[in-house]
Design a protein around this motif. Structure first.
Motif: not given
Length: 327
Positions: A281-295
């Motif tokens: 579903i996410m791929v079909r919708a071209n959805a993005k993962t929201t990432i605040e920060l990476t450590y």
């Protein structure tokens, strides 16, 4: 006998804890642990990235019976990485739900919280409510968090009209993800803005008691109230746990007896088929993962990620990246 990729080291590093308490006091880094040995239909995965979720530090503070977890517990339920070793029975199972993997496959998974977690160089991955539909109106409480940002995009991709509840600071983010309207909980009560039983579904990612108490004004009689966690103060004591259990049973019973909106407490568990469906579903919708920060994957990085999660103000996910896999 397990089948290994070439050049697999004999040891690995891991962040873990052995007693309940403040994460800053109980988390330690061990840089010389033996690699796990996959058995059955398990596979060994070289970790590229994971994340810290509220459940991780809630477990550290005692939100789950300690005897149901390993003596040495590694945080991290989310994992992405590469398969480097196959258990002896991989590919031999006749169960349709058990996938066949090969060395070199890139994988993602949710790990079982009763097993060691993802914050180690190598980890084992087991190989073995309400339906949103087009035209539904969905209220997502906690729309800017790690779960909420994904829920907004999935509901939108399935054709629902989404109203997101978050702070003014995160309103633009939630709109970009697909919400048609955003309610700033600091300036207006959602049950004062919507009083005509507008919604088919309420997805409550923060366990807001006020939201549930006023759900009769918000939900259609055929609607669904979905809660994914209990209030934090109910998680760390027997009395709190019993009160939460009674509260949940009471809500379910009330919804049944009144033939009104249905109440659901959703407890997430590892399920490859569900993860694959959500991913499609996410791929079909071209959805993005929201990432605040990476450590970075070291003790300082993990403690920083835990502190940010505990603040309650992270937008989306909080990532842990193994050096060399920043992309």
């Amino acid at each position: 006998m397990a089948t290994y990729a070439p050049d697999i080291p004999q040891t690995m590093k891991a962040v873990h804890w052995t007693k309940v308490g403040n994460p800053a006091h109980i988390l330690t880094l061990d840089e010389n642990l033996p690699l796990p040995v996959p058995t059955g239909t398990n596979v060994l995965v070289k970790m590229h990235a994971s994340s810290i979720n509220p459940l991780d530090w809630k477990l550290m503070k005692g939100a789950f019976p300690r005897f149901l977890m390993p003596k040495v517990k590694t945080p991290g339920l989310d994992i992405s990485g590469v398969v480097v070793c196959l258990g002896p029975n991989v590919g031999k199972s006749k169960k349709a739900s058990v996938q066949t993997f090969t060395i070199g496959d890139r994988v993602m998974a949710m790990l079982d919280l009763s097993k060691p977690g993802a914050l180690q160089d190598y980890t084992l991955a087991l190989v073995v409510s309400a339906k949103v539909k087009k035209g539904d109106k969905v209220l997502i409480n906690g729309a800017s968090g790690g779960t909420g940002t994904v829920a907004v995009q999935i509901a939108t991709a399935l054709g629902a009209s989404v109203v997101g509840v978050c702070s003014k600071t995160n309103a633009d983010l939630v709109r970009r993800l697909g919400a048609e309207e955003v309610v700033d909980y600091n300036t207006i009560k959602v049950h004062e803005k919507y009083t005509n039983k507008d919604f088919d579904i309420i997805f409550d990612a923060v366990s807001n008691l006020e939201c549930y108490a006023n759900s009769g004004k918000l939900l259609k009689s055929t609607g669904h109230y979905i809660q994914i966690t209990g209030p934090e103060d109910s998680l760390y004591s027997l009395v709190g746990g019993l009160h939460l259990g009674a509260q949940i049973v009471g809500r379910m019973l009330y919804s049944f007896l009144t033939r009104g909106p249905r109440f659901h407490l959703v407890s997430v568990s590892p399920n490859g088929e569900h993860l694959a469906a959500a991913t499609h579903i996410m791929v079909r919708a071209n959805a993005k993962t929201t990432i605040e920060l990476t450590y970075s994957f070291d003790l300082r990085g993990v403690l920083g990620a835990v502190a940010l999660s505990q603040s309650g103000h992270a937008k989306g996910k909080i990532g842990i990246i193994v050096p060399g896999h920043e992309s």
